[in-house]
Motif scaffolding. Structure first.
Motif, short mmCIF file in Angstrom:
data_model
loop_
_atom_site.label_atom_id
_atom_site.label_comp_id
_atom_site.label_asym_id
_atom_site.label_seq_id
_atom_site.Cartn_x
_atom_site.Cartn_y
_atom_site.Cartn_z
N TYR A 90 0.84 -1.20 0.00
CA TYR A 90 0.00 0.00 0.00
C TYR A 90 0.87 1.26 0.00
O TYR A 90 0.60 2.21 -0.73
CB TYR A 90 -0.92 -0.01 1.23
CG TYR A 90 -1.95 1.09 1.23
CD1 TYR A 90 -3.19 0.90 0.63
CD2 TYR A 90 -1.68 2.31 1.83
CE1 TYR A 90 -4.14 1.91 0.62
CE2 TYR A 90 -2.61 3.33 1.82
CZ TYR A 90 -3.84 3.11 1.22
OH TYR A 90 -4.77 4.12 1.21
N TYR A 94 0.99 4.07 -2.94
CA TYR A 94 0.65 5.46 -2.64
C TYR A 94 1.79 6.39 -3.07
O TYR A 94 1.55 7.43 -3.70
CB TYR A 94 0.37 5.63 -1.14
CG TYR A 94 -0.09 7.02 -0.80
CD1 TYR A 94 -1.42 7.37 -0.88
CD2 TYR A 94 0.82 8.00 -0.40
CE1 TYR A 94 -1.85 8.65 -0.58
CE2 TYR A 94 0.41 9.28 -0.10
CZ TYR A 94 -0.93 9.61 -0.19
OH TYR A 94 -1.34 10.88 0.10
N ARG A 150 -0.11 12.53 5.28
CA ARG A 150 -1.34 12.07 4.61
C ARG A 150 -1.37 10.54 4.54
O ARG A 150 -2.41 9.92 4.76
CB ARG A 150 -1.44 12.66 3.21
CG ARG A 150 -1.78 14.12 3.21
CD ARG A 150 -2.06 14.62 1.80
NE ARG A 150 -1.79 16.04 1.74
CZ ARG A 150 -0.77 16.60 1.10
NH1 ARG A 150 0.08 15.84 0.44
NH2 ARG A 150 -0.60 17.89 1.11
N LEU A 151 -0.23 9.95 4.22
CA LEU A 151 -0.16 8.49 4.11
C LEU A 151 -0.41 7.82 5.46
O LEU A 151 -1.09 6.80 5.53
CB LEU A 151 1.20 8.08 3.55
CG LEU A 151 1.48 6.59 3.42
CD1 LEU A 151 0.46 5.90 2.54
CD2 LEU A 151 2.88 6.36 2.89
N LYS A 153 -2.28 8.86 7.88
CA LYS A 153 -3.72 8.91 8.15
C LYS A 153 -4.45 7.81 7.37
O LYS A 153 -5.33 7.12 7.90
CB LYS A 153 -4.27 10.28 7.78
CG LYS A 153 -5.72 10.48 8.15
CD LYS A 153 -6.16 11.88 7.82
CE LYS A 153 -7.58 12.15 8.24
NZ LYS A 153 -8.55 11.19 7.83
N LYS A 154 -4.05 7.61 6.11
CA LYS A 154 -4.68 6.56 5.30
C LYS A 154 -4.34 5.17 5.84
O LYS A 154 -5.18 4.28 5.82
CB LYS A 154 -4.25 6.70 3.84
CG LYS A 154 -4.83 7.93 3.17
CD LYS A 154 -4.53 7.92 1.70
CE LYS A 154 -5.17 9.09 1.02
NZ LYS A 154 -6.59 8.95 0.84
N TYR A 156 -3.73 4.45 9.03
CA TYR A 156 -4.56 4.29 10.23
C TYR A 156 -5.97 3.86 9.85
O TYR A 156 -6.55 2.96 10.46
CB TYR A 156 -4.65 5.60 11.02
CG TYR A 156 -3.52 5.82 11.99
CD1 TYR A 156 -3.15 4.85 12.91
CD2 TYR A 156 -2.83 7.02 12.01
CE1 TYR A 156 -2.12 5.07 13.80
CE2 TYR A 156 -1.79 7.25 12.90
CZ TYR A 156 -1.44 6.27 13.79
OH TYR A 156 -0.42 6.47 14.67
N ASP A 157 -6.52 4.51 8.80
CA ASP A 157 -7.89 4.19 8.39
C ASP A 157 -8.01 2.78 7.84
O ASP A 157 -8.99 2.09 8.09
CB ASP A 157 -8.38 5.20 7.35
CG ASP A 157 -8.54 6.60 7.94
OD1 ASP A 157 -8.59 6.72 9.18
OD2 ASP A 157 -8.59 7.58 7.15
N LYS A 158 -7.00 2.35 7.08
CA LYS A 158 -7.09 1.05 6.40
C LYS A 158 -6.66 -0.11 7.29
O LYS A 158 -7.32 -1.14 7.33
CB LYS A 158 -6.27 1.06 5.12
CG LYS A 158 -6.42 -0.20 4.30
CD LYS A 158 -5.92 -0.01 2.91
CE LYS A 158 -6.04 -1.27 2.10
NZ LYS A 158 -7.39 -1.62 1.77
N TYR A 194 -4.15 6.21 -7.09
CA TYR A 194 -3.96 5.98 -5.66
C TYR A 194 -4.63 4.68 -5.21
O TYR A 194 -5.71 4.36 -5.71
CB TYR A 194 -4.51 7.16 -4.85
CG TYR A 194 -3.67 8.39 -4.97
CD1 TYR A 194 -2.56 8.59 -4.15
CD2 TYR A 194 -3.94 9.37 -5.92
CE1 TYR A 194 -1.77 9.71 -4.25
CE2 TYR A 194 -3.17 10.50 -6.03
CZ TYR A 194 -2.08 10.67 -5.20
OH TYR A 194 -1.29 11.78 -5.30
#
Length: 196
Positions: A90, A94, A150-151, A153-154, A156-158, A194
């Motif tokens: 991932y 990204y 930014r990465l 945060k993504k 953490y979400d995924k 992305y």
């Protein structure tokens, strides 16, 4: 009162053909411990050290070739351990999908090195070139840190909150500073594609 009654014994029918036949175990005696240990014992140093070293080099080269081919075509199964896993995949996707200022840093820095030699006699111009190079370095570092923010945060979400993010930061930033064509494993996505 304190004794249990025994259940009635059930009588099993006896097959006449097998009556009187003796059943044997595994068909051989159990080996002595000394014999079993001697069979498993191997020398620490092989008898033919040159042949063992040569076969070790051949095996290591075959493993490196397999890993290199996997990094060329994106085969997750045979990649080196540092590039395996869905999180690192991932991160790679990204970083590769984003236009990073870091991927242009090396060619720009080479131009500035040439410019310092060209303007070596002119003191004012060489000072401007050096300060401009420092400004470029600062801007690319800020861009990499914004990308990581930014990465993260993504991620953490995924993938949820985990301790691996600290180790992944350097992986992402170092990839962002590589020239896109020289990145290994090779980019599997185009700019703007992305990961979800």
């Amino acid at each position: 009162m304190f004794f249990r009654s025994k259940p009635p014994e059930t009588v099993q029918p006896v097959d006449d053909a097998s009556y009187g036949a003796v059943t044997t175990g595994k068909g051989r005696p159990t080996p002595k411990r000394k014999t079993a240990e001697a069979a498993n014992r191997r020398p620490l140093v092989p008898t033919d050290r040159k042949a063992a070293a040569k076969s070790g080099r051949i095996a290591a080269r075959a493993q490196r070739d397999l890993e290199y081919r996997a990094m060329q075509n994106g085969d997750e199964k045979h990649m080196p351990a540092k590039d395996m896993g869905p999180v690192r995949r991932y991160v790679r996707d990204y970083v590769d999908a984003r236009w990073n200022l870091g991927e242009f840093f090396l060619p720009v820095a080479m131009l500035f090195v040439v410019a310092t030699f060209v303007f070596a006699q002119n003191r004012a111009a060489s000072v401007v070139v050096v300060f401009t190079l420092y400004a470029v370095v600062l801007v690319t570092i800020i861009d990499a840190l914004l990308m990581w923010r930014r990465l993260k945060k993504k991620l953490y979400d995924k993938f949820g909150e985990a301790s691996f993010l600290r180790r992944i930061a350097l992986y992402a930033i170092m990839r962002a500073f590589q020239i896109r064509r020289a990145r290994l494993p090779r980019p599997q996505v185009k700019h703007g594609e992305y990961p979800v």
